[in-house]
Write a protein that holds these residues in place. Structure first.
Motif, PDB file in Angstrom:
ATOM      1  N   VAL A  29      43.443  29.065 -42.257  1.00 12.60           N
ATOM      2  CA  VAL A  29      43.085  27.681 -41.929  1.00 12.60           C
ATOM      3  C   VAL A  29      43.200  26.770 -43.155  1.00 12.60           C
ATOM      4  O   VAL A  29      43.858  25.722 -43.095  1.00 12.60           O
ATOM      5  CB  VAL A  29      41.692  27.585 -41.274  1.00 12.60           C
ATOM      6  CG1 VAL A  29      41.226  26.134 -41.190  1.00 12.60           C
ATOM      7  CG2 VAL A  29      41.718  28.194 -39.874  1.00 12.60           C
ATOM      8  N   THR A  44      43.744  19.802 -39.337  1.00 15.14           N
ATOM      9  CA  THR A  44      42.767  20.860 -39.097  1.00 15.14           C
ATOM     10  C   THR A  44      42.941  21.472 -37.716  1.00 15.14           C
ATOM     11  O   THR A  44      42.875  22.699 -37.549  1.00 15.14           O
ATOM     12  CB  THR A  44      41.330  20.331 -39.255  1.00 15.14           C
ATOM     13  OG1 THR A  44      41.138  19.914 -40.616  1.00 15.14           O
ATOM     14  CG2 THR A  44      40.312  21.414 -38.926  1.00 15.14           C
ATOM     15  N   VAL A  48      43.805  25.373 -37.022  1.00 15.01           N
ATOM     16  CA  VAL A  48      42.990  26.253 -36.180  1.00 15.01           C
ATOM     17  C   VAL A  48      43.867  26.934 -35.142  1.00 15.01           C
ATOM     18  O   VAL A  48      43.789  28.150 -34.925  1.00 15.01           O
ATOM     19  CB  VAL A  48      41.855  25.454 -35.508  1.00 15.01           C
ATOM     20  CG1 VAL A  48      41.189  26.272 -34.394  1.00 15.01           C
ATOM     21  CG2 VAL A  48      40.811  25.049 -36.541  1.00 15.01           C
ATOM     22  N   SER A  51      46.196  29.432 -36.783  1.00 11.54           N
ATOM     23  CA  SER A  51      45.414  30.586 -37.202  1.00 11.54           C
ATOM     24  C   SER A  51      45.156  31.533 -36.036  1.00 11.54           C
ATOM     25  O   SER A  51      45.230  32.764 -36.183  1.00 11.54           O
ATOM     26  CB  SER A  51      44.072  30.111 -37.790  1.00 11.54           C
ATOM     27  OG  SER A  51      43.199  31.186 -37.976  1.00 11.54           O
ATOM     28  N   GLY A 156      38.635  28.628 -35.327  1.00  7.66           N
ATOM     29  CA  GLY A 156      39.838  29.330 -35.759  1.00  7.66           C
ATOM     30  C   GLY A 156      39.576  30.455 -36.731  1.00  7.66           C
ATOM     31  O   GLY A 156      40.455  30.842 -37.498  1.00  7.66           O
TER      32      GLY A 156
END
Length: 268
Positions: A29, A44, A48, A51, A156
């Motif tokens: 992440v 972000t 996530v 990931s 994540g």
């Protein structure tokens, strides 16, 4: 340069998958946030989702090469796995709806709380089961599956951040707790990855040019991470390092601390 960094992080991810049960989340992440910084606040959410896809492959491969006698500790855990899957799907949908800044700082806050928990609360650095080896480790209750799956998919991070400490306190050594985290992570990440790939619209950079995402997933980053990770997983499963249990537990805590710092410094 980005691809070389991602390959290097993939090597680290493969190592953490085997040693700590981190299928990718805590390591990938922060680096995907950095690699996709052109997306601004959306980075972000993309990190996530990316990931989660990396975790599916890493955790699936790590589970496949784990000795059956180790996986036998999850026998009878069907209800737990089903609830993890349901929670994983719900958490992935929640990621789509939440403001990106909320996802980012929730990641930082949860990791920091987990770090404080493993350092301050008894049972992690020296699990009770080691003090009384005649007491068999306890199974995780099925009811924790839904909240663990939802929170792990939302952030994540995979299931390891919650299941490894829980299994340590149930009496498992770090080696076993980390190995068992992989099938649990697989159970929640498959439905979460499906949601991210199939139902989300790819964001674009400021000038309107898309980054070649599929849904919210950066497949370029995911591929580079997996190319680095999978050979390491195969190697370490075939030749596992012999790490003292207490050192192993402290290393887990140290990795959490590094991740908290990295994500806090990369905050929007």
């Amino acid at each position: 340069m980005d691809l070389l960094v991602l390959l290097g992080v993939g090597l680290l991810t493969g190592t953490t998958t085997v040693l700590f049960g981190f299928g990718g989340g805590f390591v990938t992440v922060p680096v995907v946030v950095w690699a996709d910084s052109a997306l601004g606040g959306e980075a972000t959410r993309v990190a996530v989702a990316t990931s989660v896809v990396v975790m599916v492959v890493n955790a699936g491969f790590a589970t496949a090469v784990t000795p059956r006698r180790t996986l036998a500790a999850l026998r009878g855990g069907g209800p737990l796995l089903l609830l993890l899957a349901a929670g994983g799907a719900a958490g992935a949908f929640a990621t789509r709806l939440a403001p990106p800044a909320l996802t980012h700082w929730a990641f930082v806050a949860y990791t920091a709380v987990t770090l404080a928990d493993v350092l301050l609360r008894p049972g992690f650095l020296r699990p009770r089961g080691q003090a009384a080896s005649s007491v068999p480790p306890r199974a995780l209750p099925a009811l924790v599956g839904a909240p663990v799956g939802a929170l792990a998919a939302f952030l994540g991070v995979g299931g390891s951040v919650m299941t490894v400490p829980a299994m340590r306190r149930a009496g498992h050594p770090m080696r076993v707790a980390a190995a068992l985290a992989n099938p649990l992570t697989l159970a929640l990440s498959v439905p979460a990855a499906t949601v991210h790939l199939a139902t989300a619209t790819a964001p674009a950079v400021a000038d309107g040019t898309p980054l070649g995402l599929v849904g919210l997933v950066d497949l370029r980053a995911a591929t580079a991470l997996l190319l680095g990770a999978l050979p390491v997983i195969a190697l370490l499963r075939r030749h596992p390092p012999h790490i003292p249990d207490r050192v192993h537990a402290w290393a887990y805590a140290g990795l959490l601390g590094v991740v908290v710092a990295a994500m806090a410094l990369s905050g929007p």
